[in-house]
Design a protein around this motif. Structure first.
Motif, short mmCIF file in Angstrom:
data_model
loop_
_atom_site.label_atom_id
_atom_site.label_comp_id
_atom_site.label_asym_id
_atom_site.label_seq_id
_atom_site.Cartn_x
_atom_site.Cartn_y
_atom_site.Cartn_z
N THR A 1 14.26 3.67 47.91
CA THR A 1 15.65 3.77 48.36
C THR A 1 15.94 5.23 48.68
N ALA A 2 16.53 5.47 49.85
CA ALA A 2 16.94 6.83 50.22
C ALA A 2 18.12 7.25 49.35
N LEU A 3 18.13 8.51 48.97
CA LEU A 3 19.21 9.06 48.17
C LEU A 3 19.99 10.08 48.98
N SER A 4 21.27 10.20 48.71
CA SER A 4 22.10 11.19 49.40
C SER A 4 23.12 11.75 48.42
N ASP A 5 23.80 12.80 48.85
CA ASP A 5 24.87 13.38 48.05
C ASP A 5 25.96 12.33 47.82
N ILE A 6 26.71 12.49 46.75
CA ILE A 6 27.80 11.56 46.46
C ILE A 6 29.13 12.31 46.55
N PRO A 7 29.97 11.89 47.52
CA PRO A 7 31.29 12.53 47.64
C PRO A 7 32.31 11.87 46.71
N LEU A 8 33.21 12.67 46.17
CA LEU A 8 34.30 12.18 45.33
C LEU A 8 35.62 12.67 45.90
N ALA A 9 36.58 11.79 46.05
CA ALA A 9 37.94 12.18 46.43
C ALA A 9 38.77 12.15 45.15
N ILE A 10 39.31 13.29 44.77
CA ILE A 10 40.01 13.41 43.50
C ILE A 10 41.49 13.66 43.77
N PRO A 11 42.36 12.71 43.41
CA PRO A 11 43.79 12.86 43.66
C PRO A 11 44.41 14.00 42.85
N ALA A 12 45.57 14.42 43.26
CA ALA A 12 46.32 15.45 42.52
C ALA A 12 46.65 14.94 41.12
N ASN A 13 46.78 15.87 40.19
CA ASN A 13 47.16 15.57 38.81
C ASN A 13 46.28 14.49 38.18
N SER A 14 44.96 14.66 38.33
CA SER A 14 44.01 13.67 37.84
C SER A 14 42.90 14.32 37.04
N VAL A 15 42.22 13.48 36.28
CA VAL A 15 41.01 13.88 35.58
C VAL A 15 39.92 12.90 35.97
N VAL A 16 38.77 13.41 36.40
CA VAL A 16 37.64 12.57 36.79
C VAL A 16 36.45 12.93 35.91
N LEU A 17 35.78 11.91 35.42
CA LEU A 17 34.58 12.06 34.63
C LEU A 17 33.42 11.48 35.42
N ALA A 18 32.38 12.28 35.69
CA ALA A 18 31.23 11.82 36.47
C ALA A 18 29.95 12.10 35.70
N GLY A 19 28.99 11.20 35.80
CA GLY A 19 27.70 11.37 35.16
C GLY A 19 27.35 10.15 34.35
#
Length: 141
Positions: A89-107
């Motif tokens: 499977t080909a792999l690529s970068d992962i984009p994230l759109a993060i709204p204002a006043n938010s907390v995002v946890l990735a991993g």
């Protein structure tokens, strides 16, 4: 099997606030045992457009936005992944759109896909705005 990092967005729960492979970590990684999830500000650091952090394969990235939304791109280091019985499977970068006043946890970020030769994960954050902070938290086994 194509595994993507866990991405959790908490919108409104908390208020406010080209890559060189030789880049060393520019934010510190905190052990999960000392991480206080109820008070993110104790481990958060100002984000830069080219953020990187040390990764042991169990590290999670926390991004907290203020009044402005931002985009983050998780930079993959591997071009593809192969698994017996599943093929390649080909792999690529992962984009994230993060709204204002938010907390995002990735991993977490498996080392074979995400780590540079220096053992760091690279993330670009745009646009560069005040009030965006980041933290890397290791939940090593």
């Amino acid at each position: 099997m194509n595994k993507l990092p866990l991405i959790i967005a908490t919108v409104g729960l908390l208020s406010a606030a080209s890559w060189v492979s030789a880049q060393v970590a520019n934010i510190s990684t905190t052990a999960a045992s000392s991480f206080n999830a109820l008070n993110l500000t104790t481990t958060m650091q100002n984000a830069s457009p080219t953020t990187s952090f040390s990764n042991d394969g169990y590290t999670m990235l926390v991004i907290k936005t203020g009044a402005s939304a931002v985009s983050a791109t998780l930079k993959t280091q591997a071009q593809s992944i192969s698994q017996n019985g599943y093929g390649t499977t080909a792999l690529s970068d992962i984009p994230l759109a993060i709204p204002a006043n938010s907390v995002v946890l990735a991993g977490p970020f498996p080392q074979a896909r995400w780590n540079t030769s220096q053992g760091t994960v690279n993330v670009t954050i745009t646009p560069t705005v005040a009030g965006v902070s980041v933290s890397a938290v290791s939940q090593a086994q």
